[in-house]
Design a protein around this motif. Structure first.
Motif, mmCIF file in Angstrom:
data_model
loop_
_atom_site.group_PDB
_atom_site.id
_atom_site.type_symbol
_atom_site.label_atom_id
_atom_site.label_comp_id
_atom_site.label_asym_id
_atom_site.label_seq_id
_atom_site.Cartn_x
_atom_site.Cartn_y
_atom_site.Cartn_z
ATOM 1 N N HIS A 11 5.207 1.130 5.434
ATOM 2 C CA HIS A 11 5.508 1.257 6.859
ATOM 3 C C HIS A 11 6.387 2.471 7.125
ATOM 4 O O HIS A 11 6.206 3.146 8.146
ATOM 5 N N GLU A 12 7.318 2.741 6.228
ATOM 6 C CA GLU A 12 8.194 3.891 6.416
ATOM 7 C C GLU A 12 7.400 5.194 6.348
ATOM 8 O O GLU A 12 7.636 6.109 7.130
ATOM 9 N N ALA A 19 -0.123 1.875 8.438
ATOM 10 C CA ALA A 19 0.020 1.379 7.062
ATOM 11 C C ALA A 19 -0.994 0.275 6.772
ATOM 12 O O ALA A 19 -1.632 0.264 5.712
ATOM 13 N N GLU A 20 -1.153 -0.637 7.709
ATOM 14 C CA GLU A 20 -2.088 -1.746 7.529
ATOM 15 C C GLU A 20 -3.533 -1.232 7.480
ATOM 16 O O GLU A 20 -4.324 -1.662 6.641
ATOM 17 N N ASP A 25 -8.529 0.162 4.624
ATOM 18 C CA ASP A 25 -9.721 0.996 4.749
ATOM 19 C C ASP A 25 -9.846 2.172 3.779
ATOM 20 O O ASP A 25 -10.953 2.647 3.549
ATOM 21 N N HIS A 26 -8.752 2.668 3.245
ATOM 22 C CA HIS A 26 -8.786 3.886 2.430
ATOM 23 C C HIS A 26 -9.069 3.556 0.959
ATOM 24 O O HIS A 26 -8.242 2.963 0.276
ATOM 25 N N THR A 35 -9.462 -0.316 -2.327
ATOM 26 C CA THR A 35 -8.426 -0.067 -1.328
ATOM 27 C C THR A 35 -7.110 -0.624 -1.872
ATOM 28 O O THR A 35 -7.089 -1.331 -2.885
ATOM 29 N N VAL A 36 -6.030 -0.321 -1.183
ATOM 30 C CA VAL A 36 -4.729 -0.871 -1.560
ATOM 31 C C VAL A 36 -4.773 -2.396 -1.569
ATOM 32 O O VAL A 36 -4.331 -3.039 -2.536
ATOM 33 N N LEU A 37 -5.321 -2.989 -0.524
ATOM 34 C CA LEU A 37 -5.372 -4.449 -0.454
ATOM 35 C C LEU A 37 -6.227 -5.041 -1.562
ATOM 36 O O LEU A 37 -5.861 -6.060 -2.159
#
Length: 64
Positions: A11-12, A19-20, A25-26, A35-37
């Motif tokens: 978030h920073e 960020a979400e 998506d990336h 993706t990160v998730l």
């Protein structure tokens, strides 16, 4: 690194809203085409995912 710290840093760097979206998506080759998730859900350590994000997105050293 705890997930709360990971998300604080995300978030920073990216901002609350992006960020979400970025995490969802990336797709990054450094995460095995995930993706990160997906990486986090797949058992990757938050600190390792954060290192990949930093390298991939040029996160300034002060935020690493």
């Amino acid at each position: 690194m705890r997930l709360t710290e990971f998300w604080r840093r995300m978030h920073e760097h990216f901002g609350e809203a992006y960020a979400e979206s970025f995490a969802r998506d990336h797709v990054m080759s450094e995460l095995g085409g995930r993706t990160v998730l997906q990486a986090l859900d797949g058992g990757w350590e938050a600190k390792d995912v954060w290192r990949v994000v930093c390298g991939n997105q040029g996160v300034p050293a002060r935020l690493r």
